[in-house]
Motif scaffolding. Structure first.
Motif, PDB file in Angstrom:
ATOM      1  N   LYS A   1     -15.897  -1.227   5.493  1.00  0.00           N
ATOM      2  CA  LYS A   1     -16.015  -1.008   6.396  1.00  0.00           C
ATOM      3  C   LYS A   1     -15.537  -0.169   6.909  1.00  0.00           C
ATOM      4  O   LYS A   1     -16.443   1.083   8.429  1.00  0.00           O
ATOM      5  N   MET A   2     -14.686   0.144   7.462  1.00  0.00           N
ATOM      6  CA  MET A   2     -13.435   0.799   7.151  1.00  0.00           C
ATOM      7  C   MET A   2     -14.193   2.371   6.681  1.00  0.00           C
ATOM      8  O   MET A   2     -13.985   3.538   8.490  1.00  0.00           O
ATOM      9  N   LEU A   3     -13.966   2.431   5.604  1.00  0.00           N
ATOM     10  CA  LEU A   3     -14.358   3.998   5.683  1.00  0.00           C
ATOM     11  C   LEU A   3     -16.106   4.782   5.717  1.00  0.00           C
ATOM     12  O   LEU A   3     -16.072   5.534   6.513  1.00  0.00           O
TER      13      LEU A   3
ATOM     14  N   LYS B   1       0.913  -1.277   0.034  1.00  0.00           N
ATOM     15  CA  LYS B   1       0.050  -0.351  -0.074  1.00  0.00           C
ATOM     16  C   LYS B   1       1.297   1.070  -0.075  1.00  0.00           C
ATOM     17  O   LYS B   1       1.807   1.490   0.653  1.00  0.00           O
ATOM     18  N   GLU B   2       0.641   2.323  -0.444  1.00  0.00           N
ATOM     19  CA  GLU B   2       1.409   3.352  -0.668  1.00  0.00           C
ATOM     20  C   GLU B   2       0.699   4.613  -1.585  1.00  0.00           C
ATOM     21  O   GLU B   2      -0.255   4.421  -1.127  1.00  0.00           O
TER      22      GLU B   2
ATOM     23  N   SER C   1      -2.463   4.029   7.682  1.00  0.00           N
ATOM     24  CA  SER C   1      -1.992   4.010   8.518  1.00  0.00           C
ATOM     25  C   SER C   1      -2.824   2.786   9.341  1.00  0.00           C
ATOM     26  O   SER C   1      -2.034   2.257  10.303  1.00  0.00           O
ATOM     27  N   GLU C   2      -4.250   2.699   8.634  1.00  0.00           N
ATOM     28  CA  GLU C   2      -5.109   1.164   9.111  1.00  0.00           C
ATOM     29  C   GLU C   2      -4.374   0.252   8.762  1.00  0.00           C
ATOM     30  O   GLU C   2      -3.982   0.022   7.273  1.00  0.00           O
ATOM     31  N   SER C   3      -4.747  -1.249   9.663  1.00  0.00           N
ATOM     32  CA  SER C   3      -4.951  -2.123   9.200  1.00  0.00           C
ATOM     33  C   SER C   3      -5.817  -1.951   7.966  1.00  0.00           C
ATOM     34  O   SER C   3      -7.114  -1.540   7.535  1.00  0.00           O
TER      35      SER C   3
ATOM     36  N   TYR D   1      -4.374   6.813  -3.004  1.00  0.00           N
ATOM     37  CA  TYR D   1      -3.547   5.585  -2.210  1.00  0.00           C
ATOM     38  C   TYR D   1      -4.126   4.682  -3.460  1.00  0.00           C
ATOM     39  O   TYR D   1      -5.003   4.558  -3.898  1.00  0.00           O
ATOM     40  N   HIS D   2      -2.932   3.525  -2.750  1.00  0.00           N
ATOM     41  CA  HIS D   2      -2.575   2.532  -4.240  1.00  0.00           C
ATOM     42  C   HIS D   2      -2.519   1.268  -3.324  1.00  0.00           C
ATOM     43  O   HIS D   2      -2.031   1.359  -1.891  1.00  0.00           O
TER      44      HIS D   2
END
Length: 245
Positions: free
Chosen positions: A170-172, A109-110, A161-163, A131-132
């Protein structure tokens, strides 16, 4: 060594062998993801050449009945997952509700810059931060797909910075109060190549299925592009139209 099946000329020898081989698999009651004997053992069992047995195995693979894992051998294909693109639910949810076990592995991820091809479909300028995230996803510990997630960082600062081994959607929703207002979805077959084939441990050119989801938020602004590359034998499209009575 001559092939003893050559005298039967109704249809190609490898197709005759394909039928015999599948009958044997059914009689042996080989189950999901169980390994088949080696090509050498199968050629001896059926009294044929390794070339012909490989053709028969490749035919069963094309039909989605068995699959090959590079450097490991041939295996029985599990039941296909049902996928309904009209339902707005995540991978973990629809895999679990069908009785399977999902797992996700982030390969990298970057934070990078918007390339021209992505700028064209999102409307954001070339060079805009993006983000990719590149992930491999498993069902019952078989890697079935890899996906590229391109996410608008202006909407969700700090996401990297999150998993990302769990559900990004769900995170979004839970951490950024973001849900897709509408999506554009495309689905079509393709050959798996390059990084996608390598990450799924299959030969270059292996048959695959591509799913493209372009998502926008409640304000009509670009939120995320999900590009999924599935093994061809992993998925079936199932859409319910209308109401049930």
């Amino acid at each position: 060594m001559s092939d003893p099946l050559m005298s039967r000329a109704e249809y190609p020898v490898y197709l005759q062998l394909r039928d015999r081989l599948w009958t044997w698999i059914e009689q042996e009651q080989l189950c999901s993801q169980q390994k088949l004997p080696s090509e050498r053992e199968l050629s001896e069992r059926f009294g044929t050449t390794r070339v012909t047995i490989r053709q028969a195995l490749s035919q069963l693979e094309a039909e989605g009945l068995i699959f090959r894992s590079n450097r490991r051998g041939w295996y029985i294909t599990p039941e296909r997952l049902r996928y309904d693109p009209s339902r707005d639910i995540g991978f973990n949810h629809y895999v679990t509700e069908q009785g399977f076990s999902p797992r996700t592995e982030t390969l990298f991820k970057e934070l990078t810059e918007m390339p021209p091809w992505l700028s064209e479909i999102t409307g954001l300028p070339v060079g805009t931060p993006i983000y990719h995230v590149f992930r491999r996803r498993y069902v019952n510990e078989r890697g079935l797909l890899v996906e590229h997630n391109f996410i608008n960082p202006a909407k969700c600062p700090g996401l990297l910075s999150e998993s990302t081994d769990l559900s990004i959607w769900k995170m979004l929703k839970e951490q950024y109060d973001l849900v897709p207002d509408h999506r554009d979805i495309e689905i079509y077959p393709l050959a798996l190549k390059g990084l996608e084939a390598e990450s799924l441990n299959v030969n270059q050119g292996t048959a695959g299925l591509y799913i493209h989801r372009l998502s926008f938020d409640q304000e009509g602004e670009f939120l995320e592009l999900d590009r999924e590359y599935w093994l061809h034998d992993a998925l079936k499209i199932s859409v319910h139209v209308g109401s049930r009575h």
